[in-house]
Write a protein that holds these residues in place. Structure first.
Motif, PDB file in Angstrom:
ATOM      1  N   ASP A 206       0.892  -1.098   0.177  1.00 12.88           N
ATOM      2  CA  ASP A 206      -0.007   0.096  -0.064  1.00 12.88           C
ATOM      3  C   ASP A 206       0.824   1.289   0.109  1.00 12.88           C
ATOM      4  O   ASP A 206       0.553   2.040  -1.053  1.00 12.88           O
ATOM      5  CB  ASP A 206      -0.909  -0.038   1.393  1.00 12.88           C
ATOM      6  CG  ASP A 206      -1.551  -1.274   1.556  1.00 12.88           C
ATOM      7  OD1 ASP A 206      -1.090  -2.362   1.454  1.00 12.88           O
ATOM      8  OD2 ASP A 206      -2.654  -1.217   1.942  1.00 12.88           O
ATOM      9  N   ALA A 207       1.635   1.518   0.891  1.00 12.38           N
ATOM     10  CA  ALA A 207       2.372   2.751   1.221  1.00 12.38           C
ATOM     11  C   ALA A 207       3.506   3.046   0.015  1.00 12.38           C
ATOM     12  O   ALA A 207       3.495   4.138  -0.577  1.00 12.38           O
ATOM     13  CB  ALA A 207       3.030   2.737   2.379  1.00 12.38           C
ATOM     14  N   ALA A 208       4.017   1.974  -0.464  1.00  9.15           N
ATOM     15  CA  ALA A 208       4.980   1.929  -1.586  1.00  9.15           C
ATOM     16  C   ALA A 208       4.041   2.469  -2.836  1.00  9.15           C
ATOM     17  O   ALA A 208       4.480   3.296  -3.848  1.00  9.15           O
ATOM     18  CB  ALA A 208       5.880   0.718  -1.856  1.00  9.15           C
ATOM     19  N   HIS A 209       2.934   1.834  -3.282  1.00  5.12           N
ATOM     20  CA  HIS A 209       1.741   2.096  -4.243  1.00  5.12           C
ATOM     21  C   HIS A 209       1.644   3.405  -4.227  1.00  5.12           C
ATOM     22  O   HIS A 209       1.621   4.216  -5.364  1.00  5.12           O
ATOM     23  CB  HIS A 209       0.886   1.323  -4.487  1.00  5.12           C
ATOM     24  CG  HIS A 209       1.092  -0.225  -4.907  1.00  5.12           C
ATOM     25  ND1 HIS A 209       1.730  -1.135  -4.477  1.00  5.12           N
ATOM     26  CD2 HIS A 209       0.655  -0.647  -6.114  1.00  5.12           C
ATOM     27  CE1 HIS A 209       1.707  -2.262  -5.226  1.00  5.12           C
ATOM     28  NE2 HIS A 209       1.040  -1.943  -6.371  1.00  5.12           N
ATOM     29  N   LYS A 210       1.240   3.955  -3.220  1.00  2.29           N
ATOM     30  CA  LYS A 210       0.848   5.283  -2.961  1.00  2.29           C
ATOM     31  C   LYS A 210       1.863   6.197  -3.292  1.00  2.29           C
ATOM     32  O   LYS A 210       1.778   7.407  -4.030  1.00  2.29           O
ATOM     33  CB  LYS A 210       0.432   5.615  -1.404  1.00  2.29           C
ATOM     34  CG  LYS A 210      -0.177   7.032  -1.280  1.00  2.29           C
ATOM     35  CD  LYS A 210      -0.695   7.193   0.110  1.00  2.29           C
ATOM     36  CE  LYS A 210      -1.380   8.562   0.626  1.00  2.29           C
ATOM     37  NZ  LYS A 210      -0.519   9.495   0.697  1.00  2.29           N
ATOM     38  N   ARG A 211       3.008   6.160  -2.645  1.00  4.57           N
ATOM     39  CA  ARG A 211       4.337   6.951  -2.984  1.00  4.57           C
ATOM     40  C   ARG A 211       4.630   6.847  -4.407  1.00  4.57           C
ATOM     41  O   ARG A 211       4.818   7.882  -5.165  1.00  4.57           O
ATOM     42  CB  ARG A 211       5.450   6.581  -2.181  1.00  4.57           C
ATOM     43  CG  ARG A 211       6.666   7.803  -2.237  1.00  4.57           C
ATOM     44  CD  ARG A 211       7.704   7.046  -1.284  1.00  4.57           C
ATOM     45  NE  ARG A 211       7.145   7.364   0.009  1.00  4.57           N
ATOM     46  CZ  ARG A 211       8.116   7.118   1.042  1.00  4.57           C
ATOM     47  NH1 ARG A 211       9.376   6.818   0.773  1.00  4.57           N
ATOM     48  NH2 ARG A 211       7.699   7.329   2.509  1.00  4.57           N
ATOM     49  N   MET A 212       4.721   5.808  -5.172  1.00  2.00           N
ATOM     50  CA  MET A 212       4.921   5.674  -6.601  1.00  2.00           C
ATOM     51  C   MET A 212       3.887   6.350  -7.151  1.00  2.00           C
ATOM     52  O   MET A 212       4.197   7.061  -8.306  1.00  2.00           O
ATOM     53  CB  MET A 212       4.918   4.180  -6.914  1.00  2.00           C
ATOM     54  CG  MET A 212       6.185   3.327  -6.760  1.00  2.00           C
ATOM     55  SD  MET A 212       6.252   1.864  -7.427  1.00  2.00           S
ATOM     56  CE  MET A 212       4.983   0.710  -6.571  1.00  2.00           C
ATOM     57  N   TYR A 213       2.670   6.107  -7.297  1.00  4.88           N
ATOM     58  CA  TYR A 213       1.593   6.958  -7.620  1.00  4.88           C
ATOM     59  C   TYR A 213       1.709   8.451  -7.744  1.00  4.88           C
ATOM     60  O   TYR A 213       1.603   9.078  -8.726  1.00  4.88           O
ATOM     61  CB  TYR A 213       0.195   6.427  -6.906  1.00  4.88           C
ATOM     62  CG  TYR A 213      -1.074   7.215  -7.614  1.00  4.88           C
ATOM     63  CD1 TYR A 213      -1.772   6.495  -8.680  1.00  4.88           C
ATOM     64  CD2 TYR A 213      -1.566   8.384  -6.996  1.00  4.88           C
ATOM     65  CE1 TYR A 213      -2.871   7.203  -9.328  1.00  4.88           C
ATOM     66  CE2 TYR A 213      -3.094   8.505  -7.556  1.00  4.88           C
ATOM     67  CZ  TYR A 213      -3.360   8.201  -8.711  1.00  4.88           C
ATOM     68  OH  TYR A 213      -4.559   8.456  -9.175  1.00  4.88           O
ATOM     69  N   GLU A 214       1.881   8.829  -6.348  1.00  2.00           N
ATOM     70  CA  GLU A 214       2.293  10.227  -6.297  1.00  2.00           C
ATOM     71  C   GLU A 214       3.418  10.879  -6.855  1.00  2.00           C
ATOM     72  O   GLU A 214       3.099  11.887  -7.525  1.00  2.00           O
ATOM     73  CB  GLU A 214       2.290  10.664  -4.902  1.00  2.00           C
ATOM     74  CG  GLU A 214       0.906  10.604  -3.918  1.00  2.00           C
ATOM     75  CD  GLU A 214       0.952  10.633  -2.562  1.00  2.00           C
ATOM     76  OE1 GLU A 214       2.146  10.631  -1.922  1.00  2.00           O
ATOM     77  OE2 GLU A 214      -0.099  10.541  -1.749  1.00  2.00           O
ATOM     78  N   THR A 215       4.513  10.149  -6.949  1.00  2.00           N
ATOM     79  CA  THR A 215       5.508  10.489  -7.723  1.00  2.00           C
ATOM     80  C   THR A 215       5.244  10.478  -9.301  1.00  2.00           C
ATOM     81  O   THR A 215       5.571  11.379 -10.118  1.00  2.00           O
ATOM     82  CB  THR A 215       6.723   9.478  -7.533  1.00  2.00           C
ATOM     83  OG1 THR A 215       7.086   9.557  -6.133  1.00  2.00           O
ATOM     84  CG2 THR A 215       8.073   9.946  -8.273  1.00  2.00           C
ATOM     85  N   MET A 216       4.607   9.591  -9.917  1.00  2.00           N
ATOM     86  CA  MET A 216       4.068   9.476 -11.153  1.00  2.00           C
ATOM     87  C   MET A 216       3.146  10.965 -11.575  1.00  2.00           C
ATOM     88  O   MET A 216       3.481  11.289 -12.750  1.00  2.00           O
ATOM     89  CB  MET A 216       3.443   8.204 -11.326  1.00  2.00           C
ATOM     90  CG  MET A 216       4.509   6.956 -11.459  1.00  2.00           C
ATOM     91  SD  MET A 216       3.830   5.632 -11.587  1.00  2.00           S
ATOM     92  CE  MET A 216       3.518   5.392 -13.478  1.00  2.00           C
ATOM     93  N   ILE A 217       2.378  11.059 -10.523  1.00  2.00           N
ATOM     94  CA  ILE A 217       1.346  12.263 -10.907  1.00  2.00           C
ATOM     95  C   ILE A 217       2.267  13.538 -11.074  1.00  2.00           C
ATOM     96  O   ILE A 217       1.834  14.337 -11.709  1.00  2.00           O
ATOM     97  CB  ILE A 217       0.297  12.329  -9.572  1.00  2.00           C
ATOM     98  CG1 ILE A 217      -0.427  11.208  -9.835  1.00  2.00           C
ATOM     99  CG2 ILE A 217      -0.183  13.521  -9.626  1.00  2.00           C
ATOM    100  CD1 ILE A 217      -1.693  11.178 -11.011  1.00  2.00           C
TER     101      ILE A 217
ATOM    102  N   GLY B 167       4.847  13.681 -12.292  1.00  2.00           N
ATOM    103  CA  GLY B 167       5.716  13.793 -13.456  1.00  2.00           C
ATOM    104  C   GLY B 167       7.313  13.215 -13.374  1.00  2.00           C
ATOM    105  O   GLY B 167       8.223  13.352 -14.140  1.00  2.00           O
ATOM    106  N   LYS B 168       7.426  12.579 -12.155  1.00  2.00           N
ATOM    107  CA  LYS B 168       8.762  12.336 -11.924  1.00  2.00           C
ATOM    108  C   LYS B 168       9.053  10.735 -11.986  1.00  2.00           C
ATOM    109  O   LYS B 168       8.039   9.976 -11.953  1.00  2.00           O
ATOM    110  CB  LYS B 168       9.291  12.348 -10.469  1.00  2.00           C
ATOM    111  CG  LYS B 168       9.153  13.972 -10.121  1.00  2.00           C
ATOM    112  CD  LYS B 168       9.208  14.213  -8.647  1.00  2.00           C
ATOM    113  CE  LYS B 168       9.133  16.026  -8.431  1.00  2.00           C
ATOM    114  NZ  LYS B 168       9.384  16.166  -6.793  1.00  2.00           N
ATOM    115  N   ASP B 169      10.397  10.405 -12.043  1.00  2.00           N
ATOM    116  CA  ASP B 169      10.364   8.858 -12.183  1.00  2.00           C
ATOM    117  C   ASP B 169      10.317   7.965 -10.944  1.00  2.00           C
ATOM    118  O   ASP B 169      10.761   8.648  -9.606  1.00  2.00           O
ATOM    119  CB  ASP B 169      11.798   8.699 -12.530  1.00  2.00           C
ATOM    120  CG  ASP B 169      12.261   8.944 -14.184  1.00  2.00           C
ATOM    121  OD1 ASP B 169      11.111   8.950 -14.934  1.00  2.00           O
ATOM    122  OD2 ASP B 169      13.267   9.588 -14.397  1.00  2.00           O
TER     123      ASP B 169
END
Length: 186
Positions: free
Chosen positions: A34-45, A47-49
């Motif tokens: 969950d927490a890693a998915h949330k962080r990846m999602y927010e990072t992608m939103i 526009g970052k890698d």
């Protein structure tokens, strides 16, 4: 039918898998919850890698227990997949090919699986100690501050899973229930 597949896998390999197939995965997969998915999602939103390449890769919804001395990883049972449903369509649209977890998926995730010709696998819940024996190497590659929810790169050998939703959207949860109900009427 039992099948063996090497990870990461491409769309052509996934197209051969059907809902209900027993599959043994060997190769590289990643863990994230969950927490890693949330962080990846927010990072992608933003526009970052993100810290892993999604293309052709598989994420195992896993938060392992600490490894005992002499072991690569602790108990490695699957986490309930629906907890990642909010983030999954974006990850699939950006190249993720497979997910391993347990339980049903939302219609949005199923649509994204079909759209991206991906596959959803289920690992047997409650078998974490046995599943951990198939993980030959594990290293945290990102989000170490999340503890057990950090992203891990793992090398697996003959990791047992079942195809529940194939790249055409066939869903074992639906077909198995239908077949069971039909057998009751016979």
């Amino acid at each position: 039918m039992d099948k063996r597949i090497n990870a990461p896998f491409n769309k052509e390999e996934l197209a051969k898998l059907q809902a209900g197939d027993y599959v043994y995965i060997t190769g590289t997969i990643y863990s994230a919850r969950d927490a890693a998915h949330k962080r990846m999602y927010e990072t992608m939103i933003e526009g970052k890698d993100i810290p892993m390449n999604l293309k052709d890769n598989t994420i195992y919804y896993l938060g392992p227990t600490p490894a005992k001395k002499g072991h690569v990883i602790g108990s490695a049972g699957p986490t309930t997949s629906s907890r990642m449903d909010k983030y999954t369509p974006m990850l699939l649209d950006n190249g993720l090919n497979g997910m391993i977890g347990k339980g049903r998926r939302s219609q949005e995730v199923i649509d994204a699986i079909v759209r991206n010709k991906a596959v959803y696998f289920v690992a047997v819940g409650g078998a974490g100690a046995l599943l951990s024996k198939c993980i030959k190497k594990s290293e945290v590659i990102a989000y170490d501050d999340l503890g057990t929810e950090a992203i891990r790169k793992m090398e697996v050998e003959d990791f047992p899973v079942i195809v529940v939703i194939d790249s055409n959207g066939n869903n074992l949860y639906e077909t198995a229930v239908k077949e069971f109900k039909e057998s009751l009427h016979k």
